[in-house]
Write a protein that holds these residues in place. Structure first.
Motif, short mmCIF file in Angstrom:
data_model
loop_
_atom_site.label_atom_id
_atom_site.label_comp_id
_atom_site.label_asym_id
_atom_site.label_seq_id
_atom_site.Cartn_x
_atom_site.Cartn_y
_atom_site.Cartn_z
N GLY A 1 0.82 -1.20 0.00
CA GLY A 1 0.00 0.00 0.00
C GLY A 1 0.85 1.25 0.00
O GLY A 1 1.79 1.39 -0.79
N TRP A 2 0.54 2.16 0.92
CA TRP A 2 1.28 3.42 0.99
C TRP A 2 2.76 3.18 1.28
O TRP A 2 3.63 3.87 0.75
CB TRP A 2 0.66 4.31 2.07
CG TRP A 2 1.31 5.66 2.19
CD1 TRP A 2 1.10 6.74 1.40
CD2 TRP A 2 2.27 6.07 3.17
NE1 TRP A 2 1.87 7.81 1.81
CE2 TRP A 2 2.60 7.42 2.91
CE3 TRP A 2 2.88 5.42 4.24
CZ2 TRP A 2 3.51 8.13 3.68
CZ3 TRP A 2 3.78 6.13 5.01
CH2 TRP A 2 4.10 7.46 4.73
N TYR A 3 3.08 2.17 2.10
CA TYR A 3 4.47 1.89 2.48
C TYR A 3 5.30 1.34 1.32
O TYR A 3 6.53 1.33 1.40
CB TYR A 3 4.51 0.89 3.64
CG TYR A 3 4.31 1.54 4.98
CD1 TYR A 3 5.37 2.11 5.69
CD2 TYR A 3 3.04 1.60 5.56
CE1 TYR A 3 5.19 2.72 6.92
CE2 TYR A 3 2.84 2.19 6.80
CZ TYR A 3 3.92 2.76 7.47
OH TYR A 3 3.72 3.36 8.69
N SER A 4 4.64 0.92 0.24
CA SER A 4 5.40 0.39 -0.90
C SER A 4 6.24 1.47 -1.58
O SER A 4 7.13 1.15 -2.37
CB SER A 4 4.44 -0.24 -1.92
OG SER A 4 3.55 0.73 -2.45
N SER A 5 5.96 2.73 -1.29
CA SER A 5 6.76 3.83 -1.85
C SER A 5 7.92 4.22 -0.94
O SER A 5 8.71 5.10 -1.30
CB SER A 5 5.86 5.06 -2.08
OG SER A 5 4.83 4.78 -2.98
N TRP A 6 8.03 3.56 0.23
CA TRP A 6 9.06 3.92 1.21
C TRP A 6 9.89 2.70 1.59
O TRP A 6 10.18 2.46 2.75
CB TRP A 6 8.40 4.54 2.44
CG TRP A 6 7.53 5.71 2.11
CD1 TRP A 6 6.21 5.68 1.79
CD2 TRP A 6 7.94 7.08 2.03
NE1 TRP A 6 5.74 6.95 1.52
CE2 TRP A 6 6.80 7.83 1.67
CE3 TRP A 6 9.14 7.75 2.25
CZ2 TRP A 6 6.82 9.21 1.49
CZ3 TRP A 6 9.18 9.12 2.09
CH2 TRP A 6 8.03 9.83 1.72
N THR A 7 10.29 1.95 0.59
CA THR A 7 11.06 0.72 0.79
C THR A 7 12.52 1.04 1.11
O THR A 7 12.97 2.19 0.92
CB THR A 7 10.98 -0.15 -0.47
OG1 THR A 7 11.50 0.61 -1.58
CG2 THR A 7 9.53 -0.56 -0.76
#
Length: 308
Positions: free
Chosen positions: A175-181
């Motif tokens: 979700g949103w966290y997939s952009s902050w790997t």
């Protein structure tokens, strides 16, 4: 274990007679059934042969069982010895790498007080822990005698690929966290998804780098999240040379796990030099404190022993 051979022989003979008697009994039973005799009419001599002490059969069974246990134990001891030898070889290889770099570094000289010293990074500020001891007087703040020269590993340049960087609970970055790997944890990264954000905010989180081969790490640069007031205020470091070995904490001069002080804002670069440097393939940064949320952009410095 030593065995009484005469006693063992007597047991073997008795057991042999026992099975011969059993075989004879079944023959009598079959014949008597076919000719109409009663099966309880059994010769007295045959009955006597069947009166073999059960202890003989038990002793033979125990002897065989103990032999099997001895064999299994020997195999386990041999495997343990081989594993210990393998670990000793790995430690020897690591020590050889350290000695090689030490010899090379001793041949180099570096003017740490000079403005043009290659070990000074003006753009990076040193952390200022409120309750920490002052740095040792033997070393100026931005000088690293063990590594007169160092270079960036390649987080910022992109030479460090995404498959080299991993983190705790990485499978939950959806979700949103997939952009902050963890792949976004690159120094001076900008825009949405400019840093690694941990899914959870506790002291069990980490971000890891695989150098692909054993190298000498001489320092760490860190920044906070570019678009919000979120950053790591302090952290510890773990390392290992082989994936199957246990993680080792970087220690301070007193033998305790060293605490590195990190950022106090979102944009400043904080430099922490490693004295002595780390000889390893895998490096982990473990956040111990943070502002609002665990968020970091970073770069590793690699030790260079070549003098120019």
């Amino acid at each position: 274990m030593q065995y009484n051979k005469p006693a063992q022989g007597r047991c073997l003979n008795a057991t042999k007679e026992y099975y011969e008697a059993i075989t004879g009994l079944w023959i009598i039973v079959i014949l008597s059934t076919r000719v109409g005799y009663h099966t309880h009419v059994i010769p007295a001599q045959l009955k006597k042969k069947m009166e073999v002490p059960a202890i003989c059969a038990a002793v033979l069974f125990l002897l065989l069982l103990s032999q099997a246990v001895i064999t299994v134990t020997s195999q386990e001891e041999e495997e343990a010895v081989q594993q210990e030898l393998k670990e000793e070889e790995l430690q020897e290889e690591e020590q050889q790498v350290i000695e090689t770099w030490t010899r090379n570094v001793k041949a180099c000289t570096c003017d740490c007080e000079s403005v043009d010293s290659p070990t000074r990074i003006p753009a990076a500020t040193s952390p200022a822990p409120p309750t920490s001891l002052p740095p040792p007087q033997d070393y100026p703040l931005n000088c690293m005698p063990e590594c007169p020269y160092h270079r960036a590993l390649g987080y910022e340049s992109g030479s460090v690929t995404s498959d080299q960087i991993s983190c705790s609970n990485q499978d939950q970055h959806t979700g949103w966290y997939s952009s902050w790997t963890p792949n976004k944890a690159r120094l001076n990264n900008q825009g949405f998804g400019c840093a690694w954000l941990s899914k959870f905010n506790d002291q069990h989180q980490w971000i890891q780098i695989d150098l692909k081969e054993v190298g000498v790490v001489s320092g760490i640069l860190s920044q906070g999240r570019c678009d919000a007031d979120e950053w790591v205020t302090k952290y510890s470091i773990q390392y290992r040379t082989v994936e199957t070995l246990n993680w080792i904490y970087y220690k301070d001069q007193t033998g305790n796990n060293r605490v590195f002080y990190g950022n106090s804002d979102r944009s400043s670069t904080v430099q922490n030099l490693l004295r002595p440097p780390i000889v390893a393939r895998y490096i982990r940064l473990l956040p111990l404190g943070w502002h609002t949320r665990i968020a970091v952009r970073m770069e590793l410095l690699m030790c260079m022993s070549k003098c120019t």
